[in-house]
Design an enzyme around this catalytic site. Structure first.
Site, short mmCIF file in Angstrom:
data_model
loop_
_atom_site.label_atom_id
_atom_site.label_comp_id
_atom_site.label_asym_id
_atom_site.label_seq_id
_atom_site.Cartn_x
_atom_site.Cartn_y
_atom_site.Cartn_z
N HIS A 11 0.95 -1.25 0.17
CA HIS A 11 0.11 -0.08 -0.05
C HIS A 11 0.75 1.32 0.01
CE1 HIS A 11 -2.80 2.87 2.16
NE2 HIS A 11 -3.05 3.01 1.21
N GLU A 51 2.20 1.85 -3.60
CA GLU A 51 1.20 2.35 -4.28
C GLU A 51 1.30 3.83 -4.13
OE1 GLU A 51 -3.10 3.99 -3.18
OE2 GLU A 51 -3.13 1.68 -2.99
N HIS A 52 1.26 4.45 -2.94
CA HIS A 52 1.43 6.05 -2.50
C HIS A 52 2.42 6.64 -3.30
CE1 HIS A 52 -1.72 6.86 0.67
NE2 HIS A 52 -2.02 5.71 0.32
N GLU A 102 5.41 10.30 3.05
CA GLU A 102 4.16 9.43 2.48
C GLU A 102 4.18 8.55 3.72
OE1 GLU A 102 1.28 9.50 0.26
OE2 GLU A 102 3.00 10.88 -0.08
N GLU A 116 -3.98 8.27 6.97
CA GLU A 116 -5.05 7.53 6.34
C GLU A 116 -5.81 6.36 7.21
OE1 GLU A 116 -5.79 4.36 2.46
OE2 GLU A 116 -4.24 6.02 2.36
#
Length: 320
Positions: A64, A67-68, A138, A145
């Protein structure tokens, strides 16, 4: 340059006037082209058969996090966030998601800006930049998130289900990632998260594990030329497709009753049971029949009985 699979019949409704073509590039990237002269937006989506199940032990959330990071910058377009800025300035949107076994990236944009947008998009998978500064920022974004998800009953219950599954199966993993799993624990073990991120990308992101769909106003011949030109340099390491044998829930993980206090007021009953993956029967789609029957609202149905018993809201939703 590319191997055209014109011998493969693409079945479509008689009313569908769009043109389709399936290709396999020389680097084994599988592509579906769609030409629609009436389209008011052009779009592309890349699916990579690498997801949270591939996270290394002790680096939960790495897929994940990657992905960012791919959104940030590339060698060809080194200005950070210029991809998203370009997309938004030209009437489009872009996003991505990481699931258990896949990561999907997608965007749409105005037709006159599509070629450059597609080129920027392709660089995710050719030569992305993953700077140290961007890495730290990030990690914080991923942590933020996850903090937001902690206030969502859907996310909380989903993680509870994973927690109750077999520890030997990757379904058990915490897949989102946070500051603890991406910064604190790796540092304790002497691991550099950025180094592990780049290693994960180089080992797993191979073109033979990718599927691309491109949708445009142009003819399929012109779209094919664009795709061949922009995506042929994605590296193919001939990576074997990932397999995850075993079951996430054995007999000891079933027949369990859990009572959980939600964030929002209300009462819900969720019943879950493992079934054969629906992809094995995608043509027949038996799960849809079962879902329709359980979710039916006619007299004598589960919905009808629950309403008769006084439930304020009732629904039966079957998810696979």
């Amino acid at each position: 340059m590319a191997v055209s699979k014109d011998d493969i019949e693409i079945i479509k409704p008689r009313t569908d006037k769009r043109q389709y073509r399936r290709l396999v590039l020389k680097n084994s990237l599988q592509v579906l082209l769609i030409s629609d002269p009436d389209a008011d937006k052009c779009a592309a989506s890349m699916n990579v058969s690498v997801g949270a199940f591939c996270d290394p032990v002790g680096l939960e959330g790495l897929a994940h996090f990657l992905e960012h990071m791919l959104f940030y910058a590339s060698e060809k377009y080194p200005v950070e966030d210029s991809y998203l800025k370009y997309i938004s300035e030209h009437g489009g949107m872009a996003n991505a998601f990481t699931s258990s076994e896949h990561t999907n990236y997608y965007f749409d944009v105005n037709p006159d800006s599509f070629e450059e947008a597609l080129d920027r998009f392709a660089q995710f998978f050719i030569k992305p930049l993953m700077s140290a500064d961007a890495t730290m920022r990030e990690i914080k974004a991923v942590h933020s998130e996850n903090q937001k998800n902690l206030l969502s009953d859907v996310w909380r219950i989903n993680q509870l289900w994973k927690h109750l599954s077999s520890e030997d199966h990757p379904y058990h993993k915490f897949s989102t990632g946070n500051w603890e799993t991406l910064e604190v624990r790796p540092k304790v073990k002497g691991l550099d998260t950025r180094h592990e991120l780049i290693k994960f990308y180089n080992q797993h992101y191979s073109s033979n594990l990718m599927h691309l769909v491109v949708y445009s106003k142009e003819s399929v011949d012109k779209i094919q030329g664009l795709v061949e030109n922009k995506f042929q340099d994605i590296r193919n390491t001939d990576r074997n497709r990932f397999r995850f044998p075993g079951q996430p829930c054995t007999s000891e993980h079933l027949q369990i009753l859990v009572r959980a206090v939600p964030i929002r007021q209300g009462h819900k009953l969720r019943i879950g049971w493992p079934i054969t993956p629906s992809i094995h029967h995608y043509k027949e789609a038996p799960g849809r029949y079962i879902s329709h029957l359980i979710g039916h609202e006619s007299e004598g149905s589960l919905f009808y009985i629950l309403k008769t018993l006084g439930a304020k809201e009732s629904s039966a939703i079957l998810t696979f």
